[in-house]
Design a protein around this motif. Sequence first.
Motif, short mmCIF file in Angstrom:
data_model
loop_
_atom_site.label_atom_id
_atom_site.label_comp_id
_atom_site.label_asym_id
_atom_site.label_seq_id
_atom_site.Cartn_x
_atom_site.Cartn_y
_atom_site.Cartn_z
N GLY A 12 17.11 -31.24 19.10
CA GLY A 12 17.15 -30.98 17.67
C GLY A 12 16.65 -32.14 16.84
O GLY A 12 16.50 -32.01 15.62
N MET A 18 16.84 -26.75 20.49
CA MET A 18 18.11 -26.09 20.19
C MET A 18 18.11 -24.59 20.48
O MET A 18 19.16 -24.05 20.85
CB MET A 18 18.51 -26.36 18.74
CG MET A 18 18.80 -27.83 18.45
SD MET A 18 19.90 -28.62 19.65
CE MET A 18 21.42 -27.73 19.38
N PRO A 19 16.98 -23.87 20.36
CA PRO A 19 17.02 -22.45 20.74
C PRO A 19 17.45 -22.22 22.19
O PRO A 19 18.05 -21.19 22.50
CB PRO A 19 15.57 -21.99 20.51
CG PRO A 19 15.08 -22.88 19.42
CD PRO A 19 15.70 -24.22 19.70
N ASP A 22 21.21 -22.39 22.05
CA ASP A 22 21.87 -21.41 21.20
C ASP A 22 22.39 -20.25 22.05
O ASP A 22 21.62 -19.50 22.63
CB ASP A 22 20.87 -20.90 20.15
CG ASP A 22 21.56 -20.08 19.07
OD1 ASP A 22 22.77 -20.26 18.87
OD2 ASP A 22 20.88 -19.26 18.43
N GLN A 41 29.98 -20.51 20.02
CA GLN A 41 28.79 -21.36 19.97
C GLN A 41 29.02 -22.57 19.08
O GLN A 41 28.62 -23.69 19.40
CB GLN A 41 27.58 -20.56 19.48
CG GLN A 41 26.29 -21.36 19.38
CD GLN A 41 25.87 -21.95 20.71
OE1 GLN A 41 26.16 -21.40 21.77
NE2 GLN A 41 25.20 -23.10 20.67
N ASP A 42 29.68 -22.37 17.94
CA ASP A 42 29.94 -23.48 17.03
C ASP A 42 30.87 -24.51 17.67
O ASP A 42 30.71 -25.72 17.49
CB ASP A 42 30.56 -22.97 15.72
CG ASP A 42 29.56 -22.18 14.89
OD1 ASP A 42 28.34 -22.40 15.05
OD2 ASP A 42 30.00 -21.35 14.07
N PHE A 45 28.89 -26.50 20.27
CA PHE A 45 27.84 -27.34 19.68
C PHE A 45 28.33 -28.76 19.45
O PHE A 45 27.56 -29.72 19.55
CB PHE A 45 27.36 -26.73 18.36
CG PHE A 45 26.23 -27.48 17.72
CD1 PHE A 45 24.95 -27.42 18.23
CD2 PHE A 45 26.45 -28.27 16.58
CE1 PHE A 45 23.90 -28.12 17.64
CE2 PHE A 45 25.41 -28.97 15.99
CZ PHE A 45 24.14 -28.89 16.52
N THR A 189 19.44 -25.00 13.41
CA THR A 189 20.76 -24.66 13.97
C THR A 189 21.89 -25.31 13.19
O THR A 189 23.04 -24.88 13.30
CB THR A 189 20.85 -25.09 15.44
OG1 THR A 189 20.58 -26.49 15.55
CG2 THR A 189 19.87 -24.32 16.30
N SER A 190 21.58 -26.35 12.42
CA SER A 190 22.61 -27.02 11.61
C SER A 190 22.49 -26.69 10.13
O SER A 190 23.08 -27.38 9.29
CB SER A 190 22.50 -28.54 11.80
OG SER A 190 22.69 -28.91 13.14
#
Length: 220
Positions: A12, A18-19, A22, A41-42, A45, A189-190
């Motif tokens: 990232g 990041m994909p 994910d 997922q969160d 992360f 993603t963020s």
Amino acid sequence: MTISAIIFDVDGTLLDSMPVWDGLGCRFLQKRGIEPEAGLQDKLFALSLQQGAEYLQQTYRLPETPAQILSAFDRMVQDSYQHHLPLKPGISELLPALQNRRLTQLVASASQLSWIEAALDRTGVSGYFQAIYTCPEMRLHKDDPRFFQAILREHGLSPEQTLVVEDALYAICTARAAGMPTAAFFDPTSETQWQEICQTADFAYRTPLELLTCPLLPKA
């Protein structure tokens, strides 16, 4: 104050990777017929790979050990690092520009060392970095200031003169707790945390090349 070194995150930040991550934990569970919890997922992360594997094993009472879960993660993502993941736009121009300013450039990642080495070699930027540090190799996590402090000690760097470049809020907070200035790179993603990231980091940039405007950099 002028910095003498930069520590870069990878996923990232340097790599558009990041994909790949994910939904990795969710896919791992779903392959085993297990329905992931909302927000998994969160949660993952903000954890290292080791911490994520331990969380899945304990929370879902999986028969695999954390080491076996890590091996499964490895099989799921290693091909992407070895053959496919690109640098984020602007990184291939940014790194030589920073090298021309005689800055020590280091890598600090929560991912596996072999993945990082493969991706940086393939994309032609490994030569810009003096060393690569990873959470699995150091047995420390990025939520622990000792992770960054150990890197500083090894290179004889002062925290005030070492900039940490990250895309993840939790790692930015850790670097600040270690007394280091921080710069955030935007990653989609963020996006939901971007406002808080901008408020927390000393500098925040939508694109990597904007780092060259950072007032802490030595003059070209």
